[in-house]
Write an enzyme that holds these catalytic residues in place. Structure first.
Site, PDB file in Angstrom:
ATOM      1  N   GLY A 171       0.774  -1.237   0.000  1.00 53.24           N
ATOM      2  CA  GLY A 171       0.000   0.000   0.000  1.00 53.24           C
ATOM      3  C   GLY A 171       0.804   1.283   0.000  1.00 53.24           C
ATOM      4  N   SER A 172       1.962   1.314  -0.679  1.00 56.02           N
ATOM      5  CA  SER A 172       2.741   2.561  -0.691  1.00 56.02           C
ATOM      6  C   SER A 172       1.994   3.664  -1.440  1.00 56.02           C
ATOM      7  CB  SER A 172       4.139   2.347  -1.274  1.00 56.02           C
ATOM      8  OG  SER A 172       4.083   2.046  -2.656  1.00 56.02           O
ATOM      9  N   ASN A 173       1.299   3.327  -2.527  1.00 55.56           N
ATOM     10  CA  ASN A 173       0.491   4.341  -3.213  1.00 55.56           C
ATOM     11  C   ASN A 173      -0.676   4.790  -2.349  1.00 55.56           C
ATOM     12  OD1 ASN A 173       1.442   5.168  -5.848  1.00 55.56           O
ATOM     13  ND2 ASN A 173       1.226   3.035  -6.473  1.00 55.56           N
ATOM     14  N   ASN A 233      -7.381   3.118 -11.834  1.00 58.88           N
ATOM     15  CA  ASN A 233      -6.281   2.218 -11.485  1.00 58.88           C
ATOM     16  C   ASN A 233      -4.971   2.857 -11.924  1.00 58.88           C
ATOM     17  OD1 ASN A 233      -5.039  -0.269 -10.664  1.00 58.88           O
ATOM     18  ND2 ASN A 233      -4.902  -0.852 -12.804  1.00 58.88           N
ATOM     19  N   LEU A 238      -9.789  -8.648 -10.734  1.00 61.44           N
ATOM     20  CA  LEU A 238     -10.609  -7.987 -11.735  1.00 61.44           C
ATOM     21  C   LEU A 238     -11.867  -7.443 -11.046  1.00 61.44           C
ATOM     22  CD1 LEU A 238     -10.553  -7.562 -14.836  1.00 61.44           C
ATOM     23  CD2 LEU A 238     -12.008  -9.572 -15.041  1.00 61.44           C
ATOM     24  N   ASP A 270      -6.510  -3.626 -17.391  1.00 63.18           N
ATOM     25  CA  ASP A 270      -5.653  -2.601 -18.003  1.00 63.18           C
ATOM     26  C   ASP A 270      -6.105  -2.115 -19.375  1.00 63.18           C
ATOM     27  OD1 ASP A 270      -4.011  -2.944 -15.729  1.00 63.18           O
ATOM     28  OD2 ASP A 270      -2.926  -4.567 -16.716  1.00 63.18           O
ATOM     29  N   GLU A 315       4.653   7.224  -9.690  1.00 57.37           N
ATOM     30  CA  GLU A 315       3.346   6.863  -9.119  1.00 57.37           C
ATOM     31  C   GLU A 315       3.014   7.765  -7.941  1.00 57.37           C
ATOM     32  OE1 GLU A 315       3.351   2.726  -8.086  1.00 57.37           O
ATOM     33  OE2 GLU A 315       3.629   2.071 -10.155  1.00 57.37           O
ATOM     34  N   HIS A 354      -1.144   1.649 -13.279  1.00 59.30           N
ATOM     35  CA  HIS A 354      -0.418   0.496 -13.815  1.00 59.30           C
ATOM     36  C   HIS A 354       1.048   0.891 -14.017  1.00 59.30           C
ATOM     37  CE1 HIS A 354       0.028  -3.336 -15.833  1.00 59.30           C
ATOM     38  NE2 HIS A 354       0.723  -2.716 -16.760  1.00 59.30           N
ATOM     39  N   LEU A 413      -5.220  -6.572  -7.077  1.00 58.84           N
ATOM     40  CA  LEU A 413      -4.898  -7.554  -8.103  1.00 58.84           C
ATOM     41  C   LEU A 413      -6.087  -8.312  -8.687  1.00 58.84           C
ATOM     42  CD1 LEU A 413      -1.611  -8.983  -6.555  1.00 58.84           C
ATOM     43  CD2 LEU A 413      -1.905  -7.099  -8.162  1.00 58.84           C
TER      44      LEU A 413
END
Length: 191
Positions: free
Chosen positions: A13-15, A103, A88, A146, A175, A105, A86
């Site tokens: 969870g760094s973002n 999202n 769908l 994606d 990011e 990527h 991760l």
């Protein structure tokens, strides 16, 4: 009234952390909930550190019920942000939040995207392909991995001798720099 953000994450969870930091003192928006499909995900601790509620769900409740959608609606969520999530996204969630699920990527889509393309797998594929540039893509989420409409891309040059670790580091810097700002700009467009 502040816009309300829900973050989905499967791992560290760094973002998510950067997004929580960005909106901690914001006037216009707040992170209202962090959700994970992994009860051991470190992102849950990060959310706890910010005193943000969390919700853990399993495959059955995500894909076979409206539990997650109902929770997001009850909490009046305005935007759903995937940050290292991760799975769908199911149709019921896509329908409940049209063009409001985004999202990030770790590659320049449409290259190096799709099922199974996440984390180190992406960077290794970029290196193996001999690409000269690499970067990040922030995009809307649709029913395929994606393939949603691209909102924003940022890139960097790959220098001769760059390693997997350098690509990861450079990508993560982009990011962390851009994702919170793109979210903020998108929220300004929502009524």
């Amino acid at each position: 009234m502040k816009k309300r953000i829900a973050i989905f994450a499967s791992g560290s969870g760094s973002n998510a952390q950067k997004i929580m930091e960005h909106f901690k003192y914001a006037d216009n928006a707040e992170v209202a909930l962090v959700l994970s499909n992994n009860p051991e995900a470190y992102v849950l601790q990060r959310a706890d550190n910010f005193e943000i509620p969390t919700h853990v769900f399993d495959k059955h409740s995500f894909y076979q019920t409206d539990e997650v959608v109902d929770l997001l609606k009850r909490l009046e969520i305005d935007i759903v942000v995937l940050a290292g999530f991760l799975w769908l996204v199911p149709e019921n969630l896509l329908k409940a939040f049209p063009n409001k699920i985004i999202n990030i990527h770790p590659a320049l889509l449409p290259k190096f995207g799709g099922k199974g393309m996440y984390g180190d797998r992406v960077h290794k594929a970029v290196l193996a392909a001999g690409e000269e540039e690499h970067g990040i893509t922030i995009h809307f989420v649709n029913e395929n991995f994606d393939e949603g409409e691209i909102i924003y891309q940022a890139k960097f040059r790959i220098e001769p001798g760059d390693t997997l670790e350098i690509l990861k580091f450079n990508g993560q810097q982009l990011e962390h720099q851009h994702y919170p700002k793109v979210i903020e700009n998108l929220l300004k467009k929502y009524n």
